[in-house]
Structures are given as structure tokens and as C-alpha cells.
Scaffold this active site. Structure first.
Site, PDB file in Angstrom:
ATOM      1  N   ALA A 117       0.804  -1.233   0.000  1.00 51.45           N
ATOM      2  CA  ALA A 117       0.000   0.000   0.000  1.00 51.45           C
ATOM      3  C   ALA A 117       0.832   1.275   0.000  1.00 51.45           C
ATOM      4  O   ALA A 117       0.278   2.372  -0.045  1.00 51.45           O
ATOM      5  CB  ALA A 117      -0.948  -0.003   1.209  1.00 51.45           C
TER       6      ALA A 117
ATOM      7  N   ARG B  19       6.186  -2.663   3.701  1.00 56.27           N
ATOM      8  CA  ARG B  19       7.462  -2.834   4.400  1.00 56.27           C
ATOM      9  C   ARG B  19       8.070  -1.501   4.803  1.00 56.27           C
ATOM     10  O   ARG B  19       8.926  -1.434   5.657  1.00 56.27           O
ATOM     11  CB  ARG B  19       8.463  -3.536   3.467  1.00 56.27           C
ATOM     12  CG  ARG B  19       8.562  -5.021   3.664  1.00 56.27           C
ATOM     13  CD  ARG B  19       9.502  -5.590   2.641  1.00 56.27           C
ATOM     14  NE  ARG B  19       9.319  -4.876   1.382  1.00 56.27           N
ATOM     15  CZ  ARG B  19      10.275  -4.625   0.493  1.00 56.27           C
ATOM     16  NH1 ARG B  19      11.494  -5.021   0.692  1.00 56.27           N
ATOM     17  NH2 ARG B  19       9.997  -3.973  -0.634  1.00 56.27           N
TER      18      ARG B  19
ATOM     19  N   ASP C 172       6.937  -8.040   6.463  1.00 51.61           N
ATOM     20  CA  ASP C 172       7.495  -8.520   5.203  1.00 51.61           C
ATOM     21  C   ASP C 172       6.633  -9.681   4.714  1.00 51.61           C
ATOM     22  O   ASP C 172       6.621 -10.760   5.314  1.00 51.61           O
ATOM     23  CB  ASP C 172       8.945  -8.975   5.455  1.00 51.61           C
ATOM     24  CG  ASP C 172       9.583  -9.547   4.196  1.00 51.61           C
ATOM     25  OD1 ASP C 172       8.937  -9.535   3.120  1.00 51.61           O
ATOM     26  OD2 ASP C 172      10.742 -10.006   4.294  1.00 51.61           O
TER      27      ASP C 172
ATOM     28  N   TYR D 134       9.737 -13.115 -14.304  1.00 48.88           N
ATOM     29  CA  TYR D 134       8.633 -12.206 -13.945  1.00 48.88           C
ATOM     30  C   TYR D 134       7.336 -12.679 -14.609  1.00 48.88           C
ATOM     31  O   TYR D 134       6.291 -12.784 -13.954  1.00 48.88           O
ATOM     32  CB  TYR D 134       8.948 -10.761 -14.355  1.00 48.88           C
ATOM     33  CG  TYR D 134       7.772  -9.836 -14.113  1.00 48.88           C
ATOM     34  CD1 TYR D 134       7.388  -9.518 -12.816  1.00 48.88           C
ATOM     35  CD2 TYR D 134       7.019  -9.325 -15.176  1.00 48.88           C
ATOM     36  CE1 TYR D 134       6.279  -8.715 -12.577  1.00 48.88           C
ATOM     37  CE2 TYR D 134       5.919  -8.516 -14.947  1.00 48.88           C
ATOM     38  CZ  TYR D 134       5.560  -8.216 -13.643  1.00 48.88           C
ATOM     39  OH  TYR D 134       4.462  -7.421 -13.403  1.00 48.88           O
TER      40      TYR D 134
ATOM     41  N   GLY E  59      -1.481  -3.434 -18.107  1.00 49.12           N
ATOM     42  CA  GLY E  59      -0.346  -3.292 -19.023  1.00 49.12           C
ATOM     43  C   GLY E  59       0.594  -2.260 -18.433  1.00 49.12           C
ATOM     44  O   GLY E  59       0.970  -2.347 -17.258  1.00 49.12           O
TER      45      GLY E  59
ATOM     46  N   THR F 295       4.594   3.654 -12.505  1.00 47.46           N
ATOM     47  CA  THR F 295       4.794   3.579 -11.047  1.00 47.46           C
ATOM     48  C   THR F 295       6.290   3.412 -10.817  1.00 47.46           C
ATOM     49  O   THR F 295       7.080   3.626 -11.738  1.00 47.46           O
ATOM     50  CB  THR F 295       4.073   2.322 -10.474  1.00 47.46           C
ATOM     51  OG1 THR F 295       4.648   1.175 -11.100  1.00 47.46           O
ATOM     52  CG2 THR F 295       2.582   2.339 -10.732  1.00 47.46           C
TER      53      THR F 295
ATOM     54  N   PHE G 189       7.548   0.676 -10.759  1.00 41.93           N
ATOM     55  CA  PHE G 189       7.786  -0.651 -11.327  1.00 41.93           C
ATOM     56  C   PHE G 189       9.104  -0.727 -12.119  1.00 41.93           C
ATOM     57  O   PHE G 189       9.950  -1.596 -11.857  1.00 41.93           O
ATOM     58  CB  PHE G 189       6.588  -1.021 -12.228  1.00 41.93           C
ATOM     59  CG  PHE G 189       6.709  -2.330 -12.939  1.00 41.93           C
ATOM     60  CD1 PHE G 189       6.349  -3.513 -12.311  1.00 41.93           C
ATOM     61  CD2 PHE G 189       7.161  -2.390 -14.253  1.00 41.93           C
ATOM     62  CE1 PHE G 189       6.456  -4.734 -12.973  1.00 41.93           C
ATOM     63  CE2 PHE G 189       7.268  -3.602 -14.921  1.00 41.93           C
ATOM     64  CZ  PHE G 189       6.909  -4.771 -14.270  1.00 41.93           C
TER      65      PHE G 189
HETATM   66  C1  8X3 Z   1       3.597  -4.791 -15.840  1.00 43.93           C
HETATM   67  C2  8X3 Z   1       3.400  -4.732 -17.304  1.00 43.93           C
HETATM   68  O1  8X3 Z   1       4.276  -5.433 -19.589  1.00 43.93           O
HETATM   69  O2  8X3 Z   1       5.862  -4.422 -18.069  1.00 43.93           O
HETATM   70  O3  8X3 Z   1       3.412  -6.049 -15.325  1.00 43.93           O
HETATM   71  O4  8X3 Z   1       5.102  -6.660 -17.690  1.00 43.93           O
HETATM   72  S1  8X3 Z   1       4.728  -5.342 -18.182  1.00 43.93           S
END
Ligand code: 8X3
Length: 251
Positions: free
Chosen positions: A10, A34, A58, A151, A182, A186, A188
């Protein structure tokens, strides 16, 4: 407060955006993460709108997950909604050059962490004969792409598990749904590329990616759908994206 919702991961991205939108809608929020400092900041802000409890643990440690759930005060135990959002990518490259540490982290977080938390929350949900579990998967789980190997496999596991869980729980009044985003801007890519900001930025250049709020809006919509409706499996793309790795960029 409308319902108690527990959100993993979160403290940023889709998890944080979901917490903010659900706070406006008067859901009671159990925010897990975390990063204790981020959790307290978010708690202080959202407490002005709704009831908030934070759990700092965790998720990759099964004992910690169990202990965190066991210590929930009585008034927070009627969890009706579980949003399994915690997850990340670590690395992007050929399998033969991959890092064992990255693989372990992704499997531990994206797969095992999700299982641990679901297993810990279900005993609180089942006696209510109602509930909703929303797993955040990824398009990567159904459309694997070059260099995505572990992944993509971890998100394929989320996809497969979500379908099975829906079968296991459909007689128990518990809806099970998956959202497969998609490209969402973020942390990410910053995490995937280990802090390389330029490389991360390039992923989102030349088109308008989804914002975490777009996915959070979808979650709110799924939660507010009539009781007999389950948006069971939703793929959400930015308009410029057609498939994994296929984004129309105007650079
Ligand atoms: C996030 C989208 O396409 O970078 O999971 O895997 S992608």
C-alpha cells in the site's frame, strides 16, 4: 465505514492510489507494507477521511504474515476485501544471464507472498460467507515477452492461481477477481532496472501510460458492482498499448 479492505503493497503505486480512492469512499483500510515511514505518512493523511490501521511486515516471510494477521484487533478482523497488490519485477534480460537473487525475490513476493496473505486472511473471511479477493496480476501473465522469463512466469502463476481460487471459493460467497494491467507508470520500472532512472523513464516516454489511479478506479468500480456481478478477469491497457511490448509511441 462501509467495509474493511486490506491492501498489500500500500505504500506506493497502485496500492497507494487504491487506498486514497477507497478512503474517499469511506472504506476502512488496513494498509500493509514494508516501508514504515511511508505507511505512517499515508495513515496520517487518510485518517482524516476514514478509519485506518497499518501493518508493517514482510509479506515474503510466512511467520511475519501470520503474526501480523493474528495481532489484528477484534474490530478489524471482519475483513471483507483483500487486495493482493504487492509485487514487483527485478531485472529484464535473457534467462541465462539472470540473477538467482532476482528470481527468488520475484517468486517469494509475487507468488508466495500472495499465497501466504490469502491463506492468512481466508479464515477471517469464510465465516462471513461474503468477501472479495482481487489479485493484481499482469498482462505479462498471459502474454509473456522476451527477457521477461521469471517475472512473466510469476504472473502466470498469479493468473492460474486466481482462476483456481475462484473455483474453490465460488460456493462460499467470496468473489475472486484478477486485474491484469499493461503499462502503468509507477516505481515498477525503477525497481526492475535497479534505480536506473533514465532507463525507467524511457519505458513511459512517447505515449500516455496508465496512472496508478486508473487501476485504482477500476478496483473501486469492481468493489461497488452489484453483489451478483464479478468482474472476474480484467485486462487494462493504456489506449496506446495493444499487447505486451506493443505500444504506439510518437517519439
Ligand atoms: C507490468 C506490465 O508489460 O511491463 O506487469 O510486464 S509489463
Amino acid at each position: 465505514m462501509k467495509k474493511i479492505v486490506l491492501i498489500s503493497g500500500a505504500t506506493s503505486g497502485i496500492g497507494e492510489a487504491t487506498a486514497r480512492i477507497l478512503a474517499q469512499k469511506d472504506y476502512g483500510l488496513i494498509l500493509c507494507g514494508r516501508r514504515a515511514d511511508r505507511l505512517s505518512t499515508l495513515e496520517a493523511q487518510l485518517k482524516l477521511q476514514t478509519k485506518v490501521l497499518t501493518l508493517n511486515f514482510d509479506i515474503t516471510n510466512q511467520g511475519d504474515v501470520e503474526a501480523a494477521v493474528a495481532q489484528l484487533p477484534k474490530e478489524w478482523r471482519n475483513i471483507e476485501v483483500l487486495i493482493n497488490n504487492a509485487g514487483n519485477a527485478h531485472g529484464l534480460g535473457p534467462f541465462q544471464e539472470g540473477s538467482l537473487n532476482d528470481w527468488e525475490t520475484m517468486i517469494d513476493l509475487n507468488v508466495k507472498g500472495l499465497l501466504y496473505l490469502t491463506k492468512a486472511i481466508l479464515p477471517l473471511m469464510l465465516p462471513q460467507n461474503k468477501g472479495h479477493i482481487i489479485n493484481i496480476g499482469s498482462v505479462a501473465g498471459i502474454q509473456p515477452y522476451p527477457n521477461g522469463n521469471v517475472y512473466c512466469a510469476s504472473k502466470a502463476a498469479v493468473h492460474s492461481f486466481t482462476q483456481c481460487l475462484r473455483m474453490d471459493l465460488h460456493t462460499k460467497g467470496i468473489k475472486v477477481s484478477e486485474i491484469k494491467p499493461g503499462m502503468v507508470e509507477t516505481e515498477f520500472s525503477l525497481v526492475r532496472f535497479k534505480g536506473d532512472e533514465q532507463r525507467a523513464q524511457r519505458v513511459y516516454e512517447g505515449y500516455e501510460p496508465l496512472r496508478p489511479q486508473d487501476v485504482a478506479d477500476l478496483i473501486a468500480y469492481m468493489l461497488e458492482a452489484p453483489a451478483h456481478v464479478n468482474l472476474a478477469d480484467v485486462l487494462i491497457f493504456p489506449a496506446a498499448q495493444a499487447a505486451s511490448g506493443m505500444v504506439h509511441k510518437t517519439l
